[in-house]
Scaffold this active site. Structure first.
Site, PDB file in Angstrom:
ATOM      1  N   CYS A  60       0.851  -1.156  -0.119  1.00  0.00           N
ATOM      2  CA  CYS A  60       0.035   0.047  -0.002  1.00  0.00           C
ATOM      3  C   CYS A  60       0.837   1.325  -0.098  1.00  0.00           C
ATOM      4  O   CYS A  60       1.770   1.357  -0.824  1.00  0.00           O
ATOM      5  CB  CYS A  60      -1.040  -0.020   1.216  1.00  0.00           C
ATOM      6  SG  CYS A  60      -2.275   1.338   1.158  1.00  0.00           S
ATOM      7  N   ASP A  98      -8.018  -4.104  -8.077  1.00  0.00           N
ATOM      8  CA  ASP A  98      -7.592  -2.974  -6.975  1.00  0.00           C
ATOM      9  C   ASP A  98      -8.359  -1.873  -7.324  1.00  0.00           C
ATOM     10  O   ASP A  98      -7.751  -1.231  -8.239  1.00  0.00           O
ATOM     11  CB  ASP A  98      -6.219  -3.139  -6.724  1.00  0.00           C
ATOM     12  CG  ASP A  98      -5.558  -2.193  -5.751  1.00  0.00           C
ATOM     13  OD1 ASP A  98      -6.257  -1.299  -5.194  1.00  0.00           O
ATOM     14  OD2 ASP A  98      -4.359  -2.133  -5.194  1.00  0.00           O
ATOM     15  N   HIS A 124      -7.094  -4.951  -3.357  1.00  0.00           N
ATOM     16  CA  HIS A 124      -6.198  -4.295  -2.489  1.00  0.00           C
ATOM     17  C   HIS A 124      -6.062  -4.917  -1.242  1.00  0.00           C
ATOM     18  O   HIS A 124      -6.843  -5.520  -0.595  1.00  0.00           O
ATOM     19  CB  HIS A 124      -6.564  -2.849  -2.530  1.00  0.00           C
ATOM     20  CG  HIS A 124      -5.765  -1.805  -1.764  1.00  0.00           C
ATOM     21  ND1 HIS A 124      -4.616  -1.615  -2.392  1.00  0.00           N
ATOM     22  CD2 HIS A 124      -5.345  -1.256  -0.727  1.00  0.00           C
ATOM     23  CE1 HIS A 124      -3.796  -0.591  -1.844  1.00  0.00           C
ATOM     24  NE2 HIS A 124      -4.261  -0.428  -0.635  1.00  0.00           N
TER      25      HIS A 124
END
Length: 271
Positions: free
Chosen positions: A131, A190, A221
């Site tokens: 991330c 994502d 994600h």
């Protein structure tokens, strides 16, 4: 291998001397007190060093690496992890855009400096993260000491939106500042990095002739987060990609191949 965990509070020149806490997870090999290992900087998501991040780093350490995990938001709060709830998510995203780009750069430099100073680290460094941390691992590769970076679902690279103002990550790639090997891993579902964003990152890396592996998998994600993943954790896929990451680290920093010479020559077209 067995592992041990400690931390170092390292002063930050950009934060009036207030320290950044860097957790260090190391292999512990009984009867070998002088053992040395490569170093990995493991950058966290927007929640700082949480249980999932620590477990991920611990698995790397158990394979024979000294892993440094910096607490990213030392300018705003202590080193404690931020909860995986609505308030915590809002807080982490707020800090992410309020922190100066130079401060992110300093965190990476301090983490690499720390690893290189440890008596159990041999000075060969790689990076990883997820991330926000995927983007920070990407930027860490601008330091020539970082020989490879494996970046999981790195956010904000395509939009140049890390920190105060616009970041310069892809600009620096175009300028030739990234000389190590990079692995980019994204889930095709994502929503944080859409297809156009992934295509932009891939094209920029390839146009700059960066040694790149670009993996797009069937996942959302945060699919490697084994806690509070909101139904997105894929343990089997995580295990497979962890092995991929370890191959990169084993090849780039766990072996002494000497300096690279040439481009390997022409590839023969054979069946």
């Amino acid at each position: 291998m067995l592992i041990t965990k400690t931390f170092h509070d390292v002063p930050s020149a950009l934060d009036n001397g207030r320290p950044i806490r860097i957790y260090v997870i190391s292999p512990n090999v009984p009867s070998y007190p002088h053992a040395k290992f490569p170093g990995i900087v493991c950058f966290s998501e927007i929640y700082q060093v949480t249980g999932p991040v620590e477990r991920f780093a611990g698995q790397i350490a158990s394979h024979g690496y000294v892993v440094a995990c910096p607490s990213t938001y030392h300018e705003f709060q202590g080193p404690d992890p931020i909860p995986y709830d609505v308030e915590g998510t809002d807080r982490g995203n707020k800090y992410k855009v309020e922190k100066a780009l130079a401060a992110y750069n300093e965190d990476a430099t301090l983490s690499i400096d720390l690893l290189c100073s440890l008596k159990n680290c041999n000075g060969k460094i790689a990076a990883t993260g997820m991330c926000l941390g995927g983007h920070l691992a990407f930027r860490a590769a601008f330091d020539p000491r970082v020989l490879s970076s494996v970046c999981f679902f790195a956010t904000d690279i395509h939009s140049a939106s890390l920190g105060k103002g616009k970041d310069d990550s892809l600009v620096r790639v175009r300028n030739g500042d990234l000389t190590g090997e990079v692995v980019m891993i994204f889930g095709k579902q994502d929503t944080h990095v859409p297809r156009a964003g992934r295509d932009l990152i891939r094209k920029t890396l390839e146009d700059a002739d960066v040694t790149t592996s670009f993996l797009e998998v069937q996942a959302q994600h945060a699919f490697i987060r084994d806690e509070s993943s909101k139904g997105r954790w894929d343990a089997a896929l995580t295990r497979s990609l962890f092995s991929y990451m370890m191959e990169v680290f084993d090849r780039t920093v766990a072996r002494d191949l000497g300096p690279k010479e040439g481009d390997g020559g022409a590839i023969e077209h054979v069946c």
